[in-house]
Design a protein around this motif. Structure first.
Motif, PDB file in Angstrom:
ATOM      1  N   ASN A  50       0.845  -1.192   0.000  1.00 56.55           N
ATOM      2  CA  ASN A  50       0.000   0.000   0.000  1.00 56.55           C
ATOM      3  C   ASN A  50       0.884   1.246   0.000  1.00 56.55           C
ATOM      4  O   ASN A  50       1.774   1.394   0.820  1.00 56.55           O
ATOM      5  CB  ASN A  50      -0.891  -0.007   1.245  1.00 56.55           C
ATOM      6  N   GLY A  51       0.658   2.120  -0.950  1.00 56.61           N
ATOM      7  CA  GLY A  51       1.461   3.324  -1.087  1.00 56.61           C
ATOM      8  C   GLY A  51       2.613   3.175  -2.047  1.00 56.61           C
ATOM      9  O   GLY A  51       3.263   4.160  -2.396  1.00 56.61           O
ATOM     10  N   GLY A  52       2.906   1.941  -2.504  1.00 58.27           N
ATOM     11  CA  GLY A  52       4.028   1.714  -3.412  1.00 58.27           C
ATOM     12  C   GLY A  52       3.745   0.669  -4.468  1.00 58.27           C
ATOM     13  O   GLY A  52       4.679   0.101  -5.042  1.00 58.27           O
ATOM     14  N   TYR A 242      -3.229   1.621  -8.828  1.00 61.30           N
ATOM     15  CA  TYR A 242      -4.087   2.321  -7.878  1.00 61.30           C
ATOM     16  C   TYR A 242      -5.292   1.459  -7.521  1.00 61.30           C
ATOM     17  O   TYR A 242      -5.726   0.613  -8.312  1.00 61.30           O
ATOM     18  CB  TYR A 242      -4.555   3.651  -8.468  1.00 61.30           C
ATOM     19  N   THR A 249      -5.017   6.644  -4.835  1.00 64.61           N
ATOM     20  CA  THR A 249      -4.454   5.785  -3.794  1.00 64.61           C
ATOM     21  C   THR A 249      -3.619   4.696  -4.440  1.00 64.61           C
ATOM     22  O   THR A 249      -4.146   3.805  -5.121  1.00 64.61           O
ATOM     23  CB  THR A 249      -5.571   5.149  -2.944  1.00 64.61           C
ATOM     24  N   GLN A 250      -2.297   4.753  -4.256  1.00 70.24           N
ATOM     25  CA  GLN A 250      -1.396   3.804  -4.917  1.00 70.24           C
ATOM     26  C   GLN A 250      -1.397   2.487  -4.158  1.00 70.24           C
ATOM     27  O   GLN A 250      -0.676   2.293  -3.181  1.00 70.24           O
ATOM     28  CB  GLN A 250       0.021   4.380  -5.014  1.00 70.24           C
ATOM     29  N   ASN A 251      -2.209   1.578  -4.631  1.00 72.28           N
ATOM     30  CA  ASN A 251      -2.368   0.264  -4.004  1.00 72.28           C
ATOM     31  C   ASN A 251      -3.156  -0.609  -4.972  1.00 72.28           C
ATOM     32  O   ASN A 251      -3.863  -0.097  -5.846  1.00 72.28           O
ATOM     33  CB  ASN A 251      -3.126   0.396  -2.679  1.00 72.28           C
TER      34      ASN A 251
END
Length: 272
Positions: A50-52, A242, A249-251
């Motif tokens: 999550n986030g990357g 995303y 949201t980068q996930n």
């Protein structure tokens, strides 16, 4: 690269059904994003954190397929799904393998600063020669039962890293980013380099060790160790992923239980 589907009126292939589309199970009337469903195989790397979250496809341009959804299949058929988005260009972290070149040994115990023994059986010493460009770190079997190896802890699970090093080892050498990674052949001649490899971390440790219990005189020697996180791929060799269609949201939107990011079989880009 095979085309798996086509818009109505453009061939006989079946209409696509996407697990991320609100009309799941219904035929799409058109492909508004301007491309047909596309499958890509070959070298594919995935980070699911999550986030990357990202997909890295070295040598394969996916820039034309970012308007819809993406489904990633591992070798067992388990999937991760999301919304692909453009990367602004390759970005990698600063060096994470502290003291993996000059091997400073402040307390003069034979083990470079920042590094740890994999098990207590190792006696460590800083060495030169044997094809290394300068200092190298050696770990050799001493006494007890265990595995000769070295480890540092710079990683975060589910992030993607590239790494390289030069080595000598009288047994095959296990490379582990956490719990997973390849074994490479023994090398008792002059030091050789692995070149860059990619792997998604399954733990925090970067291990270079023998794959099984060591014996008297077993050893490894390493130098020029570099470990860097891939923060984003180049704009032509991958994409960010995303969890929402707005791409804020980068996930991944969903990751099936047991999905293995280190064993990717294919990815499918599907139109919106």
């Amino acid at each position: 690269m095979p085309i798996l589907g086509s818009a109505p009126g453009f061939g006989s292939a079946p209409a696509f059904r996407s697990p991320l589309n609100p009309g799941f199970g219904l035929e799409f009337p058109s492909f508004a994003s301007g491309f047909e469903e596309m499958e890509i195989t070959g070298t594919i790397h995935v980070a699911t954190i999550n986030g990357g979250a990202l997909i890295y496809t070295p040598g394969q341009n996916v820039g034309d397929y970012l308007g819809g959804t993406v489904t990633v299949y591992d070798s067992a058929g388990k999937i991760a799904t999301g919304y692909p988005g453009c990367s602004s260009g390759e970005s990698i972290s600063a060096e994470l393998a502290a003291d993996g070149v000059d091997w400073p040994d402040t307390n003069i115990d034979g083990l470079a600063d920042g590094w740890n023994k994999f098990s207590s059986v190792a006696t460590c010493i800083i060495v030169t020669g044997n094809g290394f460009s300068g200092n190298a770190q050696r770990a050799e079997y001493s006494i007890g039962t265990g595995i000769v190896g070295l480890v540092i802890y710079p990683l975060t699970s589910d992030k993607l890293y590239k790494y390289s090093f030069s080595y000598r080892s009288n047994k095959s050498l296990a490379i582990r980013l956490g719990t997973q990674g390849p074994d490479i052949p023994l090398n008792t001649g002059d030091a050789i380099s692995t070149g860059f490899l990619f792997r998604t971390a399954t733990g925090t440790g970067f291990y270079l060790r023998h794959p099984s219990n060591s014996s008297v005189s077993d050893y490894i020697e390493i130098d020029n160790v570099t470990v860097r996180q891939i923060i984003s791929p180049s704009a032509t060799e991958g994409c960010l992923v995303y969890s929402n269609i707005e791409r804020t949201t980068q996930n991944f939107a969903s990751v099936e239980t047991g999905f293995n990011p280190n064993s990717i079989a294919r990815i499918v880009f599907s139109p919106a």
